[in-house]
Scaffold this active site. Sequence first.
Site, mmCIF file in Angstrom:
data_model
loop_
_atom_site.group_PDB
_atom_site.id
_atom_site.type_symbol
_atom_site.label_atom_id
_atom_site.label_comp_id
_atom_site.label_asym_id
_atom_site.label_seq_id
_atom_site.Cartn_x
_atom_site.Cartn_y
_atom_site.Cartn_z
ATOM 1 N N CYS A 98 2.100 -1.633 5.766
ATOM 2 C CA CYS A 98 3.433 -2.123 5.385
ATOM 3 C C CYS A 98 3.883 -3.231 6.342
ATOM 4 O O CYS A 98 3.327 -4.316 6.338
ATOM 5 C CB CYS A 98 4.429 -0.967 5.327
ATOM 6 N N HIS B 109 1.836 3.507 2.258
ATOM 7 C CA HIS B 109 2.072 4.571 3.227
ATOM 8 C C HIS B 109 1.292 5.808 2.788
ATOM 9 O O HIS B 109 1.124 6.071 1.602
ATOM 10 C CB HIS B 109 3.563 4.916 3.302
#
Length: 489
Positions: free
Chosen positions: A338, A432
């Site tokens: 991310c 994630h």
Amino acid sequence: MITKKLRPIMFVGTGSDVGKSVINAAFCRIFKQDGYNPAPFKAQNMSLNSYPTKDGLEIGRAQAAQAGACGIECSVDMNPILLKPNNNITAQLVLNGRAVANKSAAEYFDKSTHGNLFKYATEAFDRLNSLHNPIVMEGAGSISEVNLWDRDIVNMRMALYADAAVYLIADIDRGGVFGSLYGTIMLLPPEQRNSIKGIIINKFRGDINLFEQGRKMVEELTGIPLVAVVPYLDDIFIEQEDSLSHQRHTSENNQRRVVVAVVLLKHLSNFTDFNMLERHPAVQLIYACTAADLADADIVIIPGSKNTISDMGYLRRSGLAKAILEHHAQGKPLYGICGGFQMMGEMIYDPHHIEGETEAMPALSILPISTTLLPEKTTRQCTFHTTEFDASGNGYEIHVGVTASHRPFAILDNGQKDGFYLNAKCWGTYIHGVFDNPSVVASILNQISADVPCAPDYETIKEQGYDRLADWVRQCTDMEYIYRTMKYD
């Protein structure tokens, strides 16, 4: 399934980090084991560790974990108000799963704002309460912050609205347990004090039998039954939400073969991304605060960040950026998740001032990509399969960046391309939870050693953790008394 309606139960604290979330998860699993259909609830949460529901709405990770303990899917009604700090002054307000504004503390604690937010909280509770039995509620911080009582929407005001049986948790490991319990209870107005049905002392070390006199003194001082003294636990796995937990979860077994260093960013988010690696028998997991911490790392991971531009500046000022580049230049594995993926690129653009006043920030220039931050946030669960090696699994996206890539790391279940794959030792992704999947973990560890053992199954670990936690808490708790206080008159 038992259908007789129980009163909600609520766990509040004498302070932050006394173990409310873990005790809540324990009771979620206990009620499930006992034949009920429980669900967790926390009106307002402050955390950088969040999770998307099936319908793409964002809640605190603790409530998602507690839903897992209940054996149900998480929903936005379990945590209708989420605050995600941007810095020491402002936080992003996520309302009913959607980011709606950035608020300063003064703006957030304005009485008019809190009046509207309490309405959202009670509506979410009512919806959840109509579907589940019992509701297992969690407070926030300390209930004795008298300066915040008139703006409370998460602690005793919510308890009174729900007509909950309230249990006060204190952490004996930090010391001062008698003063914190007595002071907390005596500061409460009579109506709130009367709603507290019991006390739980958490994190006890040593021989509990030696605390028998202490038990009597607590009850004499407060006039409230002490229903549980929970021994300190450190070998039961439960997903934690506290952003300080990574300081306690660094692996201590220095005999392990592969050293994995997670760069400790100032705004690190979703540190649960590393739970699987932490528990892998071949991995020594460390959180790197300085360039020296990276010197002996076999693998470096740049994690997610709530403020990518600010953390990119921090990497340069601290010398961590130079150490990361040296690690990469030596041909050692480097991966980003991310915000970490964004930092591995060439530029990060913020034309809408999502993260602050800086509109552009040069990044590490390891990957040939650039990122533009946009107001619309992507929040969704996903499945994926990698493009250049044989791996697949589940994960989730929570990000505001858009990053074009001509060589994706993975293809998602909706057909979208994700991340950038430079080579087996260097890639980045928005996913994630990517390291919760054994095939991905094996692929990175095999870059260091071809004979590392298989990664444990993360879902099995979680289920075993919930059951062991429930057993741990049940055996030291007066459950008969707790059930009596949850009966409607």
